[in-house]
Write an enzyme that holds these catalytic residues in place. Structure first.
Site, PDB file in Angstrom:
ATOM      1  N   LEU A  79      20.606  16.527 -11.547  1.00 15.99           N
ATOM      2  CA  LEU A  79      21.440  16.132 -12.683  1.00 15.99           C
ATOM      3  C   LEU A  79      22.525  17.141 -13.032  1.00 15.99           C
ATOM      4  O   LEU A  79      23.163  17.042 -14.082  1.00 15.99           O
ATOM      5  CB  LEU A  79      20.558  15.844 -13.904  1.00 15.99           C
ATOM      6  CG  LEU A  79      19.520  14.733 -13.674  1.00 15.99           C
ATOM      7  CD1 LEU A  79      18.623  14.584 -14.886  1.00 15.99           C
ATOM      8  CD2 LEU A  79      20.184  13.419 -13.309  1.00 15.99           C
ATOM      9  N   CYS A  80      22.763  18.108 -12.150  1.00 12.05           N
ATOM     10  CA  CYS A  80      23.826  19.094 -12.378  1.00 12.05           C
ATOM     11  C   CYS A  80      25.186  18.490 -12.046  1.00 12.05           C
ATOM     12  O   CYS A  80      25.319  17.699 -11.118  1.00 12.05           O
ATOM     13  CB  CYS A  80      23.605  20.326 -11.501  1.00 12.05           C
ATOM     14  SG  CYS A  80      22.398  21.455 -12.165  1.00 12.05           S
ATOM     15  N   HIS A  81      26.184  18.910 -12.799  1.00  9.45           N
ATOM     16  CA  HIS A  81      27.551  18.478 -12.545  1.00  9.45           C
ATOM     17  C   HIS A  81      28.150  19.301 -11.409  1.00  9.45           C
ATOM     18  O   HIS A  81      27.839  20.488 -11.262  1.00  9.45           O
ATOM     19  CB  HIS A  81      28.409  18.666 -13.804  1.00  9.45           C
ATOM     20  CG  HIS A  81      28.019  17.759 -14.911  1.00  9.45           C
ATOM     21  ND1 HIS A  81      26.984  18.055 -15.768  1.00  9.45           N
ATOM     22  CD2 HIS A  81      28.507  16.556 -15.296  1.00  9.45           C
ATOM     23  CE1 HIS A  81      26.854  17.071 -16.645  1.00  9.45           C
ATOM     24  NE2 HIS A  81      27.768  16.151 -16.382  1.00  9.45           N
ATOM     25  N   MET A 117      22.933  27.155 -14.138  1.00  9.62           N
ATOM     26  CA  MET A 117      22.168  26.680 -12.978  1.00  9.62           C
ATOM     27  C   MET A 117      22.741  27.234 -11.678  1.00  9.62           C
ATOM     28  O   MET A 117      21.997  27.528 -10.739  1.00  9.62           O
ATOM     29  CB  MET A 117      22.117  25.150 -12.940  1.00  9.62           C
ATOM     30  CG  MET A 117      21.315  24.540 -14.082  1.00  9.62           C
ATOM     31  SD  MET A 117      19.640  25.214 -14.254  1.00  9.62           S
ATOM     32  CE  MET A 117      18.926  24.795 -12.681  1.00  9.62           C
ATOM     33  N   GLU A 118      24.052  27.404 -11.627  1.00  6.76           N
ATOM     34  CA  GLU A 118      24.675  27.957 -10.428  1.00  6.76           C
ATOM     35  C   GLU A 118      24.256  29.406 -10.218  1.00  6.76           C
ATOM     36  O   GLU A 118      23.971  29.824  -9.089  1.00  6.76           O
ATOM     37  CB  GLU A 118      26.198  27.821 -10.524  1.00  6.76           C
ATOM     38  CG  GLU A 118      26.703  26.402 -10.337  1.00  6.76           C
ATOM     39  CD  GLU A 118      26.413  25.445 -11.491  1.00  6.76           C
ATOM     40  OE1 GLU A 118      26.585  24.237 -11.290  1.00  6.76           O
ATOM     41  OE2 GLU A 118      26.021  25.887 -12.594  1.00  6.76           O
ATOM     42  N   ASP A 132      12.962  34.888   4.151  1.00 10.28           N
ATOM     43  CA  ASP A 132      13.031  34.321   5.501  1.00 10.28           C
ATOM     44  C   ASP A 132      13.350  35.376   6.550  1.00 10.28           C
ATOM     45  O   ASP A 132      12.731  35.408   7.616  1.00 10.28           O
ATOM     46  CB  ASP A 132      14.078  33.210   5.548  1.00 10.28           C
ATOM     47  CG  ASP A 132      14.212  32.626   6.942  1.00 10.28           C
ATOM     48  OD1 ASP A 132      13.184  32.178   7.502  1.00 10.28           O
ATOM     49  OD2 ASP A 132      15.332  32.626   7.481  1.00 10.28           O
TER      50      ASP A 132
END
Length: 165
Positions: A79-81, A117-118, A132
């Protein structure tokens, strides 16, 4: 934790997920800073810092992975833009006393919604990339403490996490 379902902007009145309409929000400068860490064996940290990891330059690869992740957050978080970022950086600080590598991401844009969020995605993917690239030499690694440190701009104003030293 305070709040109610009425404050969850990603849910409609029936409780269904929705993307928030930011069309009427003012375009403002936004910035977010996030941090996290990867805890590891001292020898692993030394290999990373010295550039001796068999898979290559861990910090360079993790930095690029984090920046790429910030740019692709809308593809990863449903739901992020999609945002037009003006800046994304990922930096690392070795913490020999804590047997850890600290990660910090800073993200900026001028837009109608924040970049928290970014920044969090950049830290998360940088940490996963470190894991990793180093898992062959250290299976005990632990990704820890991913959190928002600060946000600036927007309707809700500025916010800064108070962290103890």
């Amino acid at each position: 934790m305070s709040g109610s379902i009425d404050q969850l902007s990603h849910l409609d009145a029936a409780g269904r997920a929705r993307m928030v309409d930011v069309g009427n929000k003012a375009v403002t400068a936004r910035e977010a800073i996030a941090r996290g860490r990867v805890v590891m064996q001292p020898a692993t940290l030394q290999l990373i810092v010295s550039g001796g990891m068999p898979k290559g330059d861990v910090l360079a690869v993790a930095r690029v992975a984090g920046i790429m992740a910030a740019k692709r957050t809308a593809e990863l978080i449903p739901l992020c833009h999609l945002l037009n970022l003006s800046h994304a950086s990922v930096n690392f600080t070795p913490d020999p006393a804590g047997n850890a590598l600290e990660i910090e991401a800073t993200v900026r844009c001028t837009g109608q919604t924040g970049v928290e969020m970014e920044a969090l995605t950049a830290v998360s993917i940088a940490a996963l990339t470190i894991y990793d690239m180093c898992k062959a030499v250290d299976k005990t690694m632990q990704i820890d403490g991913i959190r928002l440190i600060a946000k600036r701009g927007g309707r809700s104003g500025d916010w800064q996490r108070e962290e103890s030293a």
